[in-house]
Design a protein around this motif. Structure first.
Motif, PDB file in Angstrom:
ATOM      1  N   GLU A 209       0.834  -1.201   0.000  1.00 10.26           N
ATOM      2  CA  GLU A 209       0.000   0.000   0.000  1.00 10.26           C
ATOM      3  C   GLU A 209       0.871   1.255   0.000  1.00 10.26           C
ATOM      4  OE1 GLU A 209      -3.420   2.169   2.794  1.00 10.26           O
ATOM      5  OE2 GLU A 209      -2.598   0.203   3.338  1.00 10.26           O
ATOM      6  N   GLU A 210       0.459   2.252  -0.802  1.00 18.78           N
ATOM      7  CA  GLU A 210       1.231   3.498  -0.898  1.00 18.78           C
ATOM      8  C   GLU A 210       1.223   4.260   0.420  1.00 18.78           C
ATOM      9  OE1 GLU A 210       0.051   6.028  -4.171  1.00 18.78           O
ATOM     10  OE2 GLU A 210      -0.708   4.287  -5.281  1.00 18.78           O
ATOM     11  N   VAL A 211       2.260   5.065   0.614  1.00 15.58           N
ATOM     12  CA  VAL A 211       2.290   6.081   1.664  1.00 15.58           C
ATOM     13  C   VAL A 211       2.275   7.427   0.936  1.00 15.58           C
ATOM     14  CG1 VAL A 211       3.510   4.587   3.283  1.00 15.58           C
ATOM     15  CG2 VAL A 211       4.821   6.061   1.737  1.00 15.58           C
ATOM     16  N   PRO A 212       2.066   8.555   1.648  1.00 19.92           N
ATOM     17  CA  PRO A 212       2.003   9.856   0.958  1.00 19.92           C
ATOM     18  C   PRO A 212       3.210  10.091   0.036  1.00 19.92           C
ATOM     19  CG  PRO A 212       1.307  10.111   3.218  1.00 19.92           C
ATOM     20  CD  PRO A 212       1.793   8.691   3.093  1.00 19.92           C
ATOM     21  N   ASN A 213       2.929  10.526  -1.207  1.00 18.99           N
ATOM     22  CA  ASN A 213       3.959  10.623  -2.242  1.00 18.99           C
ATOM     23  C   ASN A 213       4.434  12.047  -2.529  1.00 18.99           C
ATOM     24  OD1 ASN A 213       4.265   7.815  -3.215  1.00 18.99           O
ATOM     25  ND2 ASN A 213       2.079   8.012  -3.684  1.00 18.99           N
ATOM     26  N   PHE A 214       4.099  12.997  -1.648  1.00 13.89           N
ATOM     27  CA  PHE A 214       4.488  14.384  -1.883  1.00 13.89           C
ATOM     28  C   PHE A 214       5.988  14.521  -2.087  1.00 13.89           C
ATOM     29  CE2 PHE A 214       6.479  18.046   0.174  1.00 13.89           C
ATOM     30  CZ  PHE A 214       6.033  19.079  -0.643  1.00 13.89           C
ATOM     31  N   GLU A 215       6.778  13.815  -1.271  1.00 15.18           N
ATOM     32  CA  GLU A 215       8.223  14.038  -1.228  1.00 15.18           C
ATOM     33  C   GLU A 215       8.894  13.864  -2.589  1.00 15.18           C
ATOM     34  OE1 GLU A 215       9.869  10.083   0.762  1.00 15.18           O
ATOM     35  OE2 GLU A 215       8.047  10.786   1.754  1.00 15.18           O
ATOM     36  N   TRP A 216       8.658  12.733  -3.244  1.00 19.30           N
ATOM     37  CA  TRP A 216       9.367  12.493  -4.499  1.00 19.30           C
ATOM     38  C   TRP A 216       8.716  13.211  -5.670  1.00 19.30           C
ATOM     39  CZ3 TRP A 216       6.960  10.078  -8.596  1.00 19.30           C
ATOM     40  CH2 TRP A 216       5.838   9.289  -8.323  1.00 19.30           C
ATOM     41  N   ARG A 217       7.406  13.416  -5.609  1.00 15.55           N
ATOM     42  CA  ARG A 217       6.757  14.174  -6.686  1.00 15.55           C
ATOM     43  C   ARG A 217       7.239  15.631  -6.683  1.00 15.55           C
ATOM     44  NH1 ARG A 217       3.020  11.167  -9.260  1.00 15.55           N
ATOM     45  NH2 ARG A 217       1.897   9.531  -8.121  1.00 15.55           N
ATOM     46  N   PHE A 218       7.359  16.223  -5.506  1.00 15.26           N
ATOM     47  CA  PHE A 218       7.869  17.590  -5.409  1.00 15.26           C
ATOM     48  C   PHE A 218       9.300  17.668  -5.923  1.00 15.26           C
ATOM     49  CE2 PHE A 218      10.507  20.618  -3.077  1.00 15.26           C
ATOM     50  CZ  PHE A 218       9.860  21.809  -3.353  1.00 15.26           C
ATOM     51  N   ALA A 219      10.134  16.703  -5.516  1.00 19.92           N
ATOM     52  CA  ALA A 219      11.547  16.702  -5.920  1.00 19.92           C
ATOM     53  C   ALA A 219      11.696  16.678  -7.431  1.00 19.92           C
ATOM     54  CB  ALA A 219      12.262  15.504  -5.293  1.00 19.92           C
TER      55      ALA A 219
END
Length: 506
Positions: A209-219
């Motif tokens: 199951e995914e966890v929040p993906n903000f970190e790599w999408r922002f990068a």
């Protein structure tokens, strides 16, 4: 050198910043938990690790990190996603030959920056399949490969001969600056999203199951900023005077030369430069249109082989295994997650950036060949010491720091020698008629070998661990032999004198 010449060189060098950010961002993104889970490099059942990255043995211990379990195909997927960028760069370098001659250096660099921006958007908005992010990285690679040929060529064609090497080194400087910008921004993002995240110690029914993906999408989406910035700024720069003359636009070329020299078109300096360019163009036309086969003619083939091999050895120094996978290397040596992901990469990237300045000084004073000889010997020594110290890390922290210090010294040795020299050299040694094609040979060699390194790097580190540094030490020994006995010095010659020297006329 006047302020306008400096502004032109620095702006064109922003193509290097795009390259640097793209390289630097993946080192951190590859160790972001959300990225690893999203693309199924790892899974997570809810287990936690302590501050030192060790398994939690009791409920009273403080929980710091997710305890991810590595998938069997992790090394292969990591290699494919990382190397797809370099494969695109290889294709982009081949495209540069045609586009740079047809549309000009300045306009093609602008197009390349727009392509980079599109690739960054695809990466940041990727669906849960490695294919989409690999395609996005391949598209950004097309831009970097194209601009990797044209940015140094453009700078060399607008810079005065006596400081051409220094200004051309700006491309490498901006590449190292892009790496450090990526490291700082994305390490901060990693710190706030991967330390003590929600759900630690709570069992998960679905380990994928995914966890929040903000970190790599922002990068990855942040790459849009420098991409658009380069496209906009390049629109204000002049076209290459050498390219204008090759298209019979001599009046425009004279105006550009006057602006670059901060004088009028009737000034003797402008007229002398224009005459030299016109004579070179006339000689080129008299010999007929250029072809790739001409790069292997008796007059030119030596510089073709020098350029190809110089970029080959640059990659086999092992620099990009360190830059792409350094966080994982530090972890292998025994450092904590925080040290491996945040502290040590930032220090290393800062060393890489600062060390470029001695190269900008030495490239004109010591010469291209001398820097290559010094750099290859230094890198060989520090690769060997890195391996030697890494075998002793079980004895204590001191040996871990010795190993990391050797890595930093190896990066220093590269950044002021083999980092800038190949890009400067390939932009200045070819005659105008095959200049873009010749520069493309070097860039294709760079990205071809970069792709090989990026693809096999994870497998090498998994199979050989730090013994991989011995392989690169052997490559540095071969690089020294090549530099000592095969490379021809090009320091201090204008582009027309270079043609004469390489053709054996001077």
């Amino acid at each position: 050198m006047n302020s306008f010449q400096f502004l032109v060189a620095v702006t064109a060098s922003l193509g290097g910043l795009l390259f640097g950010y793209e390289c630097g961002v993946m080192n951190v993104v590859l160790v972001m938990d959300a990225f690893r889970i999203f693309f199924k490099f790892h899974n997570w059942n809810g287990d936690a690790l302590d501050e030192n990255g060790k398994k939690i043995k009791s409920d009273t211990q403080e929980k710091w990190y997710r305890d991810l379990k590595e998938a069997d195909n992790k090394a292969m997927l990591e290699g494919v996603i990382t190397s797809s960028f370099v494969l695109g760069a290889l294709c982009g370098a081949l495209m540069a030959t045609y586009l740079g001659e047809k549309f000009g250096r300045q306009r093609t660099i602008m197009i390349g920056a727009c392509i980079f921006t599109c690739g960054a958007i695809i990466q940041g908005l990727s669906a849960r399949t490695w294919i989409m992010i690999a395609i996005g990285r391949l598209i950004t690679g097309l831009s970097i490969g194209c601009n990797g040929v044209l940015c140094p060529t453009y700078i060399s064609e607008v810079a005065p001969a006596k400081i051409r090497g220094t200004l051309s080194s700006c491309y490498q400087l901006m590449t190292t600056f892009g790496i450090i910008v990526a490291a700082i921004i994305n390490s901060i993002v990693w710190y706030y999203t991967n330390i003590k995240p929600e759900g630690l110690g709570k069992p998960r029914s679905n380990i994928w199951e995914e966890v929040p993906n903000f970190e790599w999408r922002f990068a990855l989406l942040f790459q849009v900023v420098p991409g658009l910035g380069l496209a906009i700024l390049m629109s204000f720069l002049p076209k290459s005077p050498r390219w204008l003359c090759s298209k019979d636009r001599d009046e425009e070329a004279a105006e550009v030369l006057a602006k670059l020299n901060a004088t009028s078109t009737s000034d003797s300096v402008v007229q002398e430069e224009l005459k030299a360019i016109q004579e070179d163009v006339a000689a080129t036309r008299a010999a007929g249109s250029s072809s790739v086969g001409e790069l292997f003619s008796p007059v030119i083939r030596r510089r073709t082989f020098i350029t190809f091999l110089m970029q080959l050895f640059q990659q086999w120094t092992g620099i990009n295994v360190i830059m792409y996978y350094q966080s994982q290397i530090y972890g292998e040596i025994g450092f904590t997650k925080f040290m491996s992901t945040v502290v040590l990469p930032i220090i290393n990237n800062f060393v890489n950036f600062i060390s470029t300045f001695p190269g900008m000084w030495g490239i004109e004073r010591l010469g291209r060949k001398t820097l290559l000889i010094i750099g290859s010997l230094m890198m060989m020594v520090f690769h060997i010491s890195t391996w030697a110290f890494s075998t002793q890390t079980f004895r204590g922290k001191m040996w871990q720091y010795f190993a990391v210090a050797s890595i930093f010294l190896m990066v220093f040795s590269f950044a002021w020698t083999w980092g800038p020299v190949p890009w400067v050299y390939q932009a200045e040694v070819f005659p105008l008629r095959v200049r873009v094609k010749g520069s493309a040979v070097g860039t294709v060699s760079n990205f071809l070998n970069n792709w090989i390194i990026a693809f096999v790097g994870p497998a090498l580190m998994k199979a050989w661990s730090t013994k991989t540094f011995l392989l690169f030490a052997a490559a540095c020994l071969l690089a020294w032999i090549y530099s000592q006995f095969y490379v021809i010095e090009s320091k201090g010659l204008n582009l027309e004198e270079m043609d004469a020297k390489m053709a054996g006329k001077a």
